[in-house]
Scaffold this active site. Sequence first.
Site, short mmCIF file in Angstrom:
data_model
loop_
_atom_site.label_atom_id
_atom_site.label_comp_id
_atom_site.label_asym_id
_atom_site.label_seq_id
_atom_site.Cartn_x
_atom_site.Cartn_y
_atom_site.Cartn_z
N LYS A 141 -3.42 3.34 -12.87
CA LYS A 141 -3.28 4.40 -11.86
C LYS A 141 -2.51 5.61 -12.42
O LYS A 141 -2.42 6.66 -11.79
CB LYS A 141 -2.60 3.86 -10.60
CG LYS A 141 -3.46 2.81 -9.89
CD LYS A 141 -2.80 2.32 -8.62
CE LYS A 141 -3.50 1.13 -7.99
NZ LYS A 141 -4.67 1.50 -7.18
N THR A 189 -8.74 4.30 -1.47
CA THR A 189 -8.92 4.65 -0.05
C THR A 189 -7.87 5.67 0.36
O THR A 189 -8.09 6.43 1.30
CB THR A 189 -8.82 3.40 0.85
OG1 THR A 189 -7.70 2.63 0.41
CG2 THR A 189 -10.07 2.56 0.78
N LYS A 219 0.85 4.96 -4.17
CA LYS A 219 -0.04 3.81 -4.31
C LYS A 219 0.71 2.74 -5.11
O LYS A 219 1.83 3.00 -5.56
CB LYS A 219 -1.35 4.19 -5.01
CG LYS A 219 -1.13 4.98 -6.32
CD LYS A 219 -2.44 5.40 -6.98
CE LYS A 219 -3.08 6.62 -6.37
NZ LYS A 219 -4.32 6.34 -5.65
N ARG A 220 0.08 1.56 -5.30
CA ARG A 220 0.74 0.57 -6.14
C ARG A 220 0.98 1.15 -7.54
O ARG A 220 0.23 2.01 -8.01
CB ARG A 220 -0.15 -0.68 -6.26
CG ARG A 220 -0.07 -1.57 -5.04
CD ARG A 220 1.33 -2.05 -4.74
NE ARG A 220 1.78 -3.01 -5.70
CZ ARG A 220 1.78 -4.33 -5.49
NH1 ARG A 220 1.37 -4.83 -4.34
NH2 ARG A 220 2.22 -5.15 -6.42
N LYS A 264 -7.82 9.20 2.91
CA LYS A 264 -6.83 9.53 3.94
C LYS A 264 -6.29 10.95 3.72
O LYS A 264 -6.11 11.73 4.66
CB LYS A 264 -5.67 8.52 3.93
CG LYS A 264 -6.13 7.11 4.29
CD LYS A 264 -5.12 6.03 3.92
CE LYS A 264 -5.81 4.66 3.96
NZ LYS A 264 -5.03 3.60 3.30
N HIS A 296 -13.76 -6.23 -5.36
CA HIS A 296 -12.87 -5.07 -5.26
C HIS A 296 -12.26 -4.64 -6.58
O HIS A 296 -11.39 -3.77 -6.60
CB HIS A 296 -11.70 -5.37 -4.31
CG HIS A 296 -12.11 -5.53 -2.89
ND1 HIS A 296 -12.19 -4.48 -1.99
CD2 HIS A 296 -12.47 -6.63 -2.21
CE1 HIS A 296 -12.55 -4.94 -0.81
NE2 HIS A 296 -12.75 -6.24 -0.91
C1 26V Z 1 -5.67 -9.88 -6.93
C2 26V Z 1 -4.68 -10.80 -6.90
C3 26V Z 1 -4.57 -11.67 -8.04
C4 26V Z 1 -3.24 -12.36 -8.11
C5 26V Z 1 -2.81 -12.90 -6.80
C6 26V Z 1 -2.71 -11.86 -5.74
C7 26V Z 1 -3.84 -10.89 -5.79
C8 26V Z 1 -4.03 -10.06 -4.73
C9 26V Z 1 -5.05 -9.14 -4.77
C10 26V Z 1 -5.85 -9.04 -5.87
C11 26V Z 1 -6.98 -8.09 -5.95
C12 26V Z 1 -6.64 -6.77 -5.60
C13 26V Z 1 -7.88 -5.97 -5.65
C14 26V Z 1 -7.70 -4.69 -4.90
O1 26V Z 1 -6.80 -4.50 -4.12
N1 26V Z 1 -8.62 -3.81 -5.15
C15 26V Z 1 -8.61 -2.53 -4.52
O2 26V Z 1 -9.48 -2.62 -3.41
C16 26V Z 1 -9.54 -1.41 -2.70
C17 26V Z 1 -10.38 -1.65 -1.47
O3 26V Z 1 -11.70 -1.92 -1.85
C18 26V Z 1 -10.08 -0.31 -3.57
O4 26V Z 1 -10.07 0.89 -2.85
C19 26V Z 1 -9.23 -0.16 -4.83
O5 26V Z 1 -9.80 0.78 -5.70
C20 26V Z 1 -9.11 -1.50 -5.52
O6 26V Z 1 -8.19 -1.42 -6.59
#
Ligand code: 26V
Length: 812
Positions: free
Chosen positions: A550, A652, A544-545, A656, A356
């Site tokens: 972003k 995503t 968004k975050r 929406k 992701h």
């Molecule tokens: C990474 C980490 C690392 C530290 C600990 C907690 C944590 C939690 C999540 C992540 C990875 C996040 C990756 C993510 O959310 N990617 C997003 O995924 C979406 C669904 O595929 C996508 O639409 C977004 O573009 C992408 O940023």
Amino acid sequence: MFNSKEEFIQAFSEKLETELGMGVETATEHDAYRSLGALVKDHINKNWLQTNHQYESNQNKQVYYFSMEFLMGRLLGNNLLNMQLLSLVKEGLADLGFSLTSLEEQENDAGLGNGGLGRLAACFLDSLASLGLAGHGYGIRYKYGMFEQAIIDGYQVELPDRWLANEFVWEVRRPEQSLEVRFGGHVNSRVSSDGTLIFEHVDYEQVQAVPYDVPVVGYNNETVNTLRLWSAEASQEDTLKRASQQDGFGNFLTHKRSLEEMSEFLYPDDSHEAGRKLRLKQEYFLVSAGVQSAIRSFEHLNLPLSSFPEKVSLHINDTHPALVIPELMRVLIDEKGLGWEAAWTITQASVSYTNHTTLSEALETWPVDFVRTLLPRLHMVIEEINERFCQQLWGQDPGDFDRIAKLAIIADGQVKMAHLAIVGSHSVNGVAKLHTEILKTREMKNFYAVFPERFNNKTNGITHRRWLLHANKLLANHIKEAIGDRWISQPDQLRDLIGKKDDEAFLDQLGGIKQQKKRELASFIKDNYGIAVDTNSIFDVHIKRLHGYKRQLLNVLHIMYVYHELKSNPSFEMTPRTFIFAAKAAPSYHFAKKVIKLITRVAGVVNNDPAVNGQMKVVFLENYSVSLAERIIPATDISEQISTASKEASGTGNMKFMMNGALTLGTMDGANVEIHDLVGDKAIYTFGLSSEDVLSYGQNGGYSSREVYESDERVRRTLDQLVHYSPFSKGETEFRDLYDSLLAYNDEYFVVKDFANYVATQQRIGYDYQQKREWNAKSLLNIAHSGRFSSDRTIQEYAQDIWDIRPVRTLK
Ligand code: 26V
């Protein structure tokens, strides 16, 4: 099941009595919500049981979607919708003096996720059940989900998310299905009488993984799948043992806390891997419980283990659950007595992995020492996987140490989770075409050369049931009137709307619906923030975050620029705008927190300046969440998707908004590219560097933000306002770090580079918005093409290409 309003009223009143000992007259909205939830669950239970029976008796292949995050939001409205009970219940409640919407608002969001990845998992569950596919979620029942955000003095403050404080009505605790997860200790090996090597894990700590099951209700098809959330508890046996030792009670309490912290809270940082031990514990806790549980279910079928991959798919949502690979190996070898080769064949054939993100700082690596002390047996297995993989590479290309060093799973004292995930699975997918290409040609190029057949794309999707049918009933009904309701089961059929693109009355009504949703959002803003916004202005939304890539900073710099023009340039013309933001920053991400501070500062200045008030407002809505998104998205005219090209894997939110008739203002990044392909140049506003440009600057250099700053007066003036005496900064040093990120650190995210292009595109939007009918036609085109982004399409692709599963029931 109640078939009429009267039957519902009867059943609901009885439930209030039996469940809460209360009459309708005295019940509060919260009481009513609780008993409605209990009533709905009774009905779900029958189908749940039946679905499980059916899966068992048909011996259907089961998919387990392992994810550290499930951002479910509220469930009441969606469950009613999927059970086709919405209008009946709404009317029945109204007769009793309750509003269904208010009862829905009694429910706390289940916010067990950070953002995109977690919400995707939730949309996938809805699609799996709605397509009659046997797919279930495995996650963690965090006691505290994503933190609640408050804005105090313009700054983000994080508060604990007490989502479980008033009982979660949908879950069922299933203690009889608990499993044991082991940490620490040592591994002894010995040779058994038949000459095989036996590994014995000793002196470990154990924690009970107790499942809480949440039903996942399919749309109008009687399917109910399961989201199984694991909770960590000290085992009874362990408790007794410790309590009987010296300092029994104190010892027991400390021990209990150390075990239970495993499901205590969700890590709120989704872009920086902090390498925390507790996070690794959480990951293994989920993985071990899930793998054991999947094997236990498989064993009910009484089939040889070799057929495990025909009956079970284990999907890992990013690398967070990648320990599934060595854990399955461990169980197969140590507990089921298989040899390495047989176990490896089964593991690879069962596991599939979705990537992701390509942001290097988010790629997971764990210090080998952590892994060795926390998970000694898994460490051995990972070493063996690595050893054999490196041997294979050597065999292909003897002497190419460089390649082996790059691809190894263990290197520089770290375990590289993405490498483990690729080597141990049969499928690796990206989440949008562009993202998958970047994986294949750049980030994972070397792996692509070794395993080209494993790589594939699955462009993300969103559930049109929650994001259109439920969040925007007005629009959904309008669509139904125009083209019927076939699109509900086949979202691609939304294309029939294209036939309405010249129907003036239809387009005017579409505009009218948008106005209505804008009025609703405006009154929410007025009620909660005391800010009056103009519903005739463009609702320009960036939710968004909060992250550098972003580029919320680009948006706010544009607002500062516009404000300056309005104040100082009498010939400057603009279409009135309401700029809306919502975003959570990771608690330790200082840059992101500063951007929030800047947005709220700019909002304060703009909103209190009567000279510009007819023209612009800026609103920061706090505590962004699924339920807040459901309010904002239907009311949006412009969807800001302005990531630095190449950085947003898919996005995503973009989908929406499109589905709700907003026009995208975006870079050619992630799934924006595919939106552009569908709607064409005229119904989307693209701008900025391409991903090739960004990647090539990254590789070859050649960009200087200072040069742009020096040559473009608007850039210079706007940036200077961050640090000089200005309406936004009284010469303080508060925003110095933002300024420095753009100049001293050469603008990592190309904000300055894309500024001029962004401003010009915003201007064009302003003009275009005035042509109402044409605007509405573009909005219509977006809705008409949005069916492609239903997660039903995405899940059908996963089902066919990766999991090899078919629907169990035919859709009604
Ligand atoms: C990474 C980490 C690392 C530290 C600990 C907690 C944590 C939690 C999540 C992540 C990875 C996040 C990756 C993510 O959310 N990617 C997003 O995924 C979406 C669904 O595929 C996508 O639409 C977004 O573009 C992408 O940023």
